[in-house]
Design an enzyme around this catalytic site. Structure first.
Site, short mmCIF file in Angstrom:
data_model
loop_
_atom_site.label_atom_id
_atom_site.label_comp_id
_atom_site.label_asym_id
_atom_site.label_seq_id
_atom_site.Cartn_x
_atom_site.Cartn_y
_atom_site.Cartn_z
N CYS A 1 7.73 -17.50 -14.59
CA CYS A 1 6.31 -17.31 -14.28
C CYS A 1 5.49 -18.56 -14.58
O CYS A 1 4.74 -19.03 -13.73
CB CYS A 1 5.76 -16.12 -15.07
N CYS B 1 4.63 -17.72 -10.96
CA CYS B 1 3.27 -17.22 -10.78
C CYS B 1 2.19 -18.27 -10.99
O CYS B 1 1.28 -18.40 -10.17
CB CYS B 1 2.99 -16.07 -11.76
N LYS C 1 2.30 -21.31 -8.53
CA LYS C 1 2.04 -20.75 -7.20
C LYS C 1 0.57 -20.42 -7.02
O LYS C 1 -0.04 -20.74 -5.99
CB LYS C 1 2.89 -19.49 -7.00
N TYR D 1 7.25 -11.07 -0.65
CA TYR D 1 5.95 -11.62 -1.02
C TYR D 1 6.03 -13.10 -1.34
O TYR D 1 5.10 -13.85 -1.03
CB TYR D 1 5.33 -10.83 -2.18
N GLU E 1 3.77 -15.64 0.77
CA GLU E 1 2.78 -16.44 0.04
C GLU E 1 2.95 -17.92 0.31
O GLU E 1 1.97 -18.63 0.58
CB GLU E 1 2.91 -16.15 -1.46
N HIS F 1 -23.86 -2.65 -3.88
CA HIS F 1 -24.18 -3.17 -2.54
C HIS F 1 -24.93 -4.50 -2.64
O HIS F 1 -25.77 -4.68 -3.51
CB HIS F 1 -25.06 -2.15 -1.80
N GLU G 1 -17.42 -1.74 -2.15
CA GLU G 1 -18.20 -0.51 -2.09
C GLU G 1 -17.60 0.49 -1.10
O GLU G 1 -17.82 1.70 -1.22
CB GLU G 1 -19.65 -0.80 -1.73
#
Length: 452
Positions: free
Chosen positions: A43, A48, A51, A178, A182, A435, A440
């Site tokens: 990682c 991670c 990356k 993934y 990615e 908002h 939302e």
């Protein structure tokens, strides 16, 4: 019997470091840890963290274009890969130092060496030095898998991509998970002409079908050549670069071929087979719900067990192990309702069941919306985002949430709290919207788009 250590950890990645730190720092155990490479594991050093920094770097061209649309007098610049790479390496050095300091502060003795298990209570370092230990924890992670095809040695993996001497002009990414998706987006964002080969029907297998289809369409709209149902038969070195001969009959040349076709547990050569530790079909170490192997004194956490291969999961497994064995607090980590994010462009955030999984379980309602978000709409881009809730039709409990949008990883972390607590659709409905935001929409969807 007196042991040199109460615990010896093999592997200095996220899971191993957390287990060692908690066992020593919180519970007072005498802990040794061996790591043959850099502290921090996949990682921090080759996964991670670097990356995600590349993800940030790859997003600036779009941000610059948006800035112009908003009236800023900016011009496109040139991405300097060597400058970025040098900064990246400095940051990884800093993080590795932080990991080492954390272990030192906790009282863990670090051995910068490969280690193997001699017997259920003995480990041996590469220099032949041996230590007795009451418990052994295997946390050696995983390693990229490259299929055995002609010319495979010409390819790189996610381990090497951060250290390329220069940025390629043309790149082929092989794989549809993934990591592959990615890096296809990252390289494209940095100005590389990218093709992606995946032998399956659609990329991002295992994620919600509607969500992964939307990500694939967005990648293609950005100019990434996503070729599903396609694989590389062989790689050949030619004058123009590396030629990939594909199953679709094409022969294309690239400067770099990146294989991201999965990872395998990194458990070979540790001496475990001779001791009775059991392995699965992919070479993963088999453990029970307490992360204990068939040998009572030997435990394993993280990707080497191939349960859920995510850094936060390895950390939780390591912590639970330390609390159970050394803290007198029996703790099981539940491998369910684990949120995840795919850092493509746009991102995909997911927690809970996919629509397909939920439909197979029983009657459901699906609430979903797709729209052009305010920021990119004003800039004249055609980007779309998606918000989706999968709801149990009888209990009204939200079974899954899937978001395709910029910063979807940030959204899904917060949604995961509510869903992990068992929130119902009506709980979402009672929540007042913030908002104007994209998120939302999660609390304003009143009618199901379909039922099953």
């Amino acid at each position: 019997m007196t042991f040199d250590y109460d615990l010896f950890v093999i592997g200095g990645g996220s899971g191993g470091v957390r287990a060692a730190r908690v066992a020593a720092g919180e519970w007072g155990a005498r802990v040794g840890l061996a790591e043959e490479s850099r502290m921090g594991g996949t990682c921090v050093i080759r996964g991670c963290v670097p990356k995600k920094l590349m993800v940030f770097a790859s997003g600036f061209p779009e941000a610059i274009a948006d800035a112009r649309a908003y009236g800023w007098d900016v011009t496109d610049g040139r991405f300097d890969w060597p400058v970025f790479r040098a900064s990246l390496e400095r940051e990884l050095d800093r993080l590795e130092g932080a990991y080492r300091n954390t272990l030192k502060t906790a009282g863990v003795v670090v051995h910068d060496s490969r280690a193997r298990v001699v017997d259920p209570h003995c480990v041996e370092l590469a220099d032949g030095k041996r230590f007795s230990t009451k418990h052994i924890l295997i946390a050696t992670g995983g390693w990229p898998f490259v299929p055995d095809i002609p010319g495979a040695e010409l390819a790189i993996t996610s381990n090497e991509v951060f250290h390329m001497p220069e940025l390629p002009k043309r790149a082929l990414v092989v794989g549809g998970g993934y990591i592959a998706s990615e890096f296809a987006c990252i390289l494209h964002g940095l100005g590389v002409e990218v093709s992606q080969y995946y032998r399956g029907a659609q990329i991002l297998r295992g994620f919600d079908d509607e969500a992964r289809g939307m990500v694939a369409n967005a990648m293609q709209a950005r100019g990434i050549g996503v070729h599903c149902g396609t694989d590389a038969l062989r790689l050949e070195r030619r004058l123009g670069g590396i030629c990939a001969v594909a199953t679709d009959g094409t022969e294309r040349e690239f400067d770099v071929v990146l294989y991201a076709t999965g990872r395998r547990p990194n458990a070979a050569g540790l001496g475990l087979e001779a001791l009775g530790v059991q392995f699965g079909r992919q070479g993963e170490i088999l453990v029970d719900e307490w992360s204990q192997t068939a040998v009572p004194s030997i435990f394993a956490v993280g990707d080497v067990t191939d349960r859920v291969n995510l850094t936060p999961v390895a950390i939780r497994e390591g912590h639970a192990f330390a609390d159970t064995v050394f803290g007198g607090r029996p703790t099981k980590f539940a491998h369910e309702m684990i949120p995840s994010a795919v850092f493509t462009q746009p991102e995909l955030g997911s927690v809970g069941m996919t629509e397909e999984e939920a439909r197979a379980r029983g009657p459901i309602e699906v609430y979903a919306t797709s729209f052009r978000p305010m920021r990119s709409l004003f800039a004249g881009r055609q980007d779309r985002v998606m918000m989706k809730l999968v709801v149990d039709a009888q209990s009204r409990v939200v079974l899954g949430c899937h978001i395709v949008a910029p910063d979807a990883g940030e959204f899904i972390q917060l949604a995961a709290i509510a869903i992990r607590m068992g929130a119902t659709k009506e709980d979402f409905d009672r929540t007042v919207a913030v908002h104007p935001t994209m998120a939302e929409e999660l609390v304003t969807m009143k009618r199901p788009v379909r039922q099953a």
